[in-house]
Write a protein that holds these residues in place. Structure first.
Motif, PDB file in Angstrom:
ATOM      1  N   VAL A 160       3.522   3.724   1.842  1.00  0.00           N
ATOM      2  CA  VAL A 160       4.769   3.077   1.423  1.00  0.00           C
ATOM      3  C   VAL A 160       4.401   1.926   0.496  1.00  0.00           C
ATOM      4  O   VAL A 160       3.652   1.023   0.880  1.00  0.00           O
ATOM      5  CB  VAL A 160       5.574   2.553   2.633  1.00  0.00           C
ATOM      6  N   VAL A 161       4.899   1.974  -0.721  1.00  0.00           N
ATOM      7  CA  VAL A 161       4.704   0.894  -1.688  1.00  0.00           C
ATOM      8  C   VAL A 161       5.995   0.089  -1.721  1.00  0.00           C
ATOM      9  O   VAL A 161       7.059   0.615  -2.049  1.00  0.00           O
ATOM     10  CB  VAL A 161       4.382   1.448  -3.087  1.00  0.00           C
ATOM     11  N   GLY A 162       5.920  -1.197  -1.366  1.00  0.00           N
ATOM     12  CA  GLY A 162       7.115  -2.021  -1.265  1.00  0.00           C
ATOM     13  C   GLY A 162       7.164  -3.120  -2.311  1.00  0.00           C
ATOM     14  O   GLY A 162       6.218  -3.910  -2.427  1.00  0.00           O
TER      15      GLY A 162
ATOM     16  N   ILE B 168       1.697  -0.838   1.430  1.00  0.00           N
ATOM     17  CA  ILE B 168       1.108  -1.501   0.270  1.00  0.00           C
ATOM     18  C   ILE B 168       2.156  -2.427  -0.336  1.00  0.00           C
ATOM     19  O   ILE B 168       3.021  -1.994  -1.104  1.00  0.00           O
ATOM     20  CB  ILE B 168       0.639  -0.464  -0.765  1.00  0.00           C
ATOM     21  N   PRO B 169       2.135  -3.733   0.013  1.00  0.00           N
ATOM     22  CA  PRO B 169       3.136  -4.668  -0.531  1.00  0.00           C
ATOM     23  C   PRO B 169       2.771  -5.121  -1.937  1.00  0.00           C
ATOM     24  O   PRO B 169       1.605  -5.385  -2.236  1.00  0.00           O
ATOM     25  CB  PRO B 169       3.076  -5.838   0.455  1.00  0.00           C
ATOM     26  N   LEU B 170       3.785  -5.222  -2.791  1.00  0.00           N
ATOM     27  CA  LEU B 170       3.583  -5.748  -4.147  1.00  0.00           C
ATOM     28  C   LEU B 170       4.047  -7.193  -4.239  1.00  0.00           C
ATOM     29  O   LEU B 170       4.288  -7.706  -5.327  1.00  0.00           O
ATOM     30  CB  LEU B 170       4.340  -4.881  -5.159  1.00  0.00           C
ATOM     31  N   TYR B 171       4.182  -7.846  -3.105  1.00  0.00           N
ATOM     32  CA  TYR B 171       4.607  -9.242  -3.031  1.00  0.00           C
ATOM     33  C   TYR B 171       3.638  -9.983  -2.114  1.00  0.00           C
ATOM     34  O   TYR B 171       2.872  -9.354  -1.366  1.00  0.00           O
ATOM     35  CB  TYR B 171       6.037  -9.335  -2.483  1.00  0.00           C
ATOM     36  N   LYS B 172       3.678 -11.296  -2.165  1.00  0.00           N
ATOM     37  CA  LYS B 172       2.751 -12.101  -1.372  1.00  0.00           C
ATOM     38  C   LYS B 172       3.368 -12.448  -0.017  1.00  0.00           C
ATOM     39  O   LYS B 172       4.506 -12.903   0.065  1.00  0.00           O
ATOM     40  CB  LYS B 172       2.383 -13.383  -2.119  1.00  0.00           C
TER      41      LYS B 172
ATOM     42  N   GLU C  22      -1.301   0.526   8.669  1.00  0.00           N
ATOM     43  CA  GLU C  22      -2.381  -0.280   8.095  1.00  0.00           C
ATOM     44  C   GLU C  22      -1.869  -0.911   6.808  1.00  0.00           C
ATOM     45  O   GLU C  22      -1.415  -0.213   5.900  1.00  0.00           O
ATOM     46  CB  GLU C  22      -3.606   0.584   7.797  1.00  0.00           C
ATOM     47  N   VAL C  23      -1.931  -2.238   6.733  1.00  0.00           N
ATOM     48  CA  VAL C  23      -1.493  -2.949   5.543  1.00  0.00           C
ATOM     49  C   VAL C  23      -2.642  -2.990   4.540  1.00  0.00           C
ATOM     50  O   VAL C  23      -3.758  -3.410   4.869  1.00  0.00           O
ATOM     51  CB  VAL C  23      -1.024  -4.378   5.874  1.00  0.00           C
ATOM     52  N   ILE C  24      -2.367  -2.547   3.325  1.00  0.00           N
ATOM     53  CA  ILE C  24      -3.366  -2.506   2.262  1.00  0.00           C
ATOM     54  C   ILE C  24      -2.957  -3.503   1.175  1.00  0.00           C
ATOM     55  O   ILE C  24      -1.881  -3.384   0.590  1.00  0.00           O
ATOM     56  CB  ILE C  24      -3.467  -1.091   1.639  1.00  0.00           C
ATOM     57  N   LEU C  25      -3.801  -4.480   0.899  1.00  0.00           N
ATOM     58  CA  LEU C  25      -3.454  -5.524  -0.060  1.00  0.00           C
ATOM     59  C   LEU C  25      -4.003  -5.258  -1.455  1.00  0.00           C
ATOM     60  O   LEU C  25      -3.863  -6.086  -2.345  1.00  0.00           O
ATOM     61  CB  LEU C  25      -3.942  -6.880   0.444  1.00  0.00           C
ATOM     62  N   SER C  26      -4.599  -4.100  -1.655  1.00  0.00           N
ATOM     63  CA  SER C  26      -5.099  -3.717  -2.970  1.00  0.00           C
ATOM     64  C   SER C  26      -3.953  -3.150  -3.815  1.00  0.00           C
ATOM     65  O   SER C  26      -3.041  -2.499  -3.298  1.00  0.00           O
ATOM     66  CB  SER C  26      -6.199  -2.661  -2.809  1.00  0.00           C
ATOM     67  N   ARG C  27      -3.988  -3.387  -5.097  1.00  0.00           N
ATOM     68  CA  ARG C  27      -2.910  -2.970  -5.998  1.00  0.00           C
ATOM     69  C   ARG C  27      -2.967  -1.460  -6.247  1.00  0.00           C
ATOM     70  O   ARG C  27      -4.017  -0.918  -6.575  1.00  0.00           O
ATOM     71  CB  ARG C  27      -3.053  -3.697  -7.332  1.00  0.00           C
ATOM     72  N   PRO C  28      -1.846  -0.755  -6.104  1.00  0.00           N
ATOM     73  CA  PRO C  28      -1.840   0.681  -6.407  1.00  0.00           C
ATOM     74  C   PRO C  28      -1.811   0.927  -7.912  1.00  0.00           C
ATOM     75  O   PRO C  28      -1.185   0.181  -8.670  1.00  0.00           O
ATOM     76  CB  PRO C  28      -0.552   1.165  -5.741  1.00  0.00           C
ATOM     77  N   LYS C  29      -2.489   2.004  -8.348  1.00  0.00           N
ATOM     78  CA  LYS C  29      -2.567   2.294  -9.782  1.00  0.00           C
ATOM     79  C   LYS C  29      -1.926   3.626 -10.149  1.00  0.00           C
ATOM     80  O   LYS C  29      -1.138   3.706 -11.086  1.00  0.00           O
ATOM     81  CB  LYS C  29      -4.035   2.295 -10.221  1.00  0.00           C
ATOM     82  N   SER C  30      -2.253   4.700  -9.415  1.00  0.00           N
ATOM     83  CA  SER C  30      -1.761   6.014  -9.804  1.00  0.00           C
ATOM     84  C   SER C  30      -1.692   6.936  -8.594  1.00  0.00           C
ATOM     85  O   SER C  30      -2.197   6.616  -7.514  1.00  0.00           O
ATOM     86  CB  SER C  30      -2.672   6.633 -10.869  1.00  0.00           C
ATOM     87  N   VAL C  31      -1.037   8.066  -8.801  1.00  0.00           N
ATOM     88  CA  VAL C  31      -0.970   9.097  -7.761  1.00  0.00           C
ATOM     89  C   VAL C  31      -1.554  10.378  -8.339  1.00  0.00           C
ATOM     90  O   VAL C  31      -1.585  10.582  -9.559  1.00  0.00           O
ATOM     91  CB  VAL C  31       0.476   9.342  -7.283  1.00  0.00           C
ATOM     92  N   SER C  32      -2.024  11.242  -7.443  1.00  0.00           N
ATOM     93  CA  SER C  32      -2.611  12.496  -7.910  1.00  0.00           C
ATOM     94  C   SER C  32      -2.331  13.607  -6.915  1.00  0.00           C
ATOM     95  O   SER C  32      -1.913  13.367  -5.778  1.00  0.00           O
ATOM     96  CB  SER C  32      -4.129  12.339  -8.118  1.00  0.00           C
ATOM     97  N   GLY C  33      -2.542  14.816  -7.352  1.00  0.00           N
ATOM     98  CA  GLY C  33      -2.304  15.980  -6.515  1.00  0.00           C
ATOM     99  C   GLY C  33      -2.322  17.228  -7.367  1.00  0.00           C
ATOM    100  O   GLY C  33      -2.634  17.187  -8.565  1.00  0.00           O
TER     101      GLY C  33
END
Length: 293
Positions: free
Chosen positions: A145-147, A169-173, A184-195
């Motif tokens: 989940v990218v928020g 994956i939060p995009l806010y502080k 699991e909270v991931i604080l790294s910035r998301p870049k792309s999706v694949s499949g």
């Protein structure tokens, strides 16, 4: 109840439209995010809005809301997921509650059409924007989940009840997060999706996560996801005529979503035109319906 106009967006353009609709005695509902999520709210100082030199964005937005309250305008903090037109009526899905209106004004600012590389390619094939709409499709699966804002946590909590594993994956502080053990909270910035046929991974700045689906929970949905049939300019803004009418009859747009300059004065002016145009449109529709009766 069928509102005469629904305004999507609670910034300068949306509130200006709503006030002018109220002045013409039209029933109006405004769908808005929280004030602090508005782009203008974060402006430390505004010096180019006539009569308000040196005002902060927060102060100016508060004055706009105070003005709207003088007209008892109904403002609800619900995110519009999508809407469609059937006959003369627009049906609006706002946080999975449904509203009807004769006209709609889009005042949604400038949300990016995509946040992640390859996002558009996988919409409906592992990419979703609505937890309640599509959550059951991923029961027992691994999802990300990218928020964009704190409000996304509520949808993540709902999805955590369904998912085997959830990456948030939060995009806010924010300093603290309180989720179930399978989150699991991931604080790294998301870049792309694949499949391949469906999404199977989300790439971050420092790693790649294998997932079965990705939910992107945005402050405001992009216009092309809200309703089908809109026309856009080459720059990607909503195409409107001088009356702020879009390519869909009864649907108007105002503010940053119609193009530059991204200024409060332009947004307020376009909101006024859109509000008055929507009011005139509703008058014509209701007169036509009365003649049929």
């Amino acid at each position: 109840m069928i509102y005469e106009c629904a305004v999507i967006g609670g910034g300068p353009a949306g509130l200006s439209a709503a006030i002018n609709l109220a002045q013409t005695n039209r029933s109006v509902i405004v769908f808005a995010t929280k004030e602090e999520d508005s782009a203008i709210y974060k402006a430390p100082e505004i010096n180019n809005y006539l009569g308000f030199f040196g005002v902060s964005g927060k102060e100016l937005l508060r004055s706009f809301y105070d003005h709207a309250k003088k007209y008892n305008i109904e403002i609800v903090n619900k995110k519009v997921i999508n809407f469609y037109k059937s006959g003369n009526i627009f049906t609006i899905n706002a946080s999975n509650e449904f509203y009807e209106a004769y006209s709609v004004i889009l005042a949604i600012g400038t949300p990016k059409k995509t946040l992640l590389e390859n996002e558009a390619e996988f919409v409906g094939r592992g990419i979703s924007y609505c937890a309640v709409c599509d959550g059951m499709l991923y029961k027992g699966r691994v999802i990300a989940v990218v928020g964009e804002s704190v409000e996304a946590e509520e949808e993540a909590e709902y999805l955590s009840e369904l998912a085997k594993k959830l990456y948030y994956i939060p995009l806010y502080k924010k300093n603290e997060f309180h989720f179930k053990d399978n989150v699991e909270v991931i604080l790294s910035r998301p870049k792309s999706v694949s499949g391949q046929e469906f999404v199977n991974a989300i790439e971050l700045e420092d790693k790649i996560l294998s997932v079965d689906g990705i939910f992107i929970i945005r402050k405001t949905m992009p216009a092309d996801q809200l309703i089908y049939g809109l026309e856009f300019t080459e720059e990607g803004h909503i195409k409107v005529d001088k009356n702020m009418q879009t390519s869909i009859e009864g649907l108007f747009a105002a503010g940053d979503c119609t193009g530059r300059p991204y200024q409060v004065a332009k947004a307020v002016g376009e909101g006024l035109v859109a509000g008055l145009s929507a009011s005139s449109y509703v008058k014509r529709i209701k007169e036509a319906l009365m003649k049929k009766d």
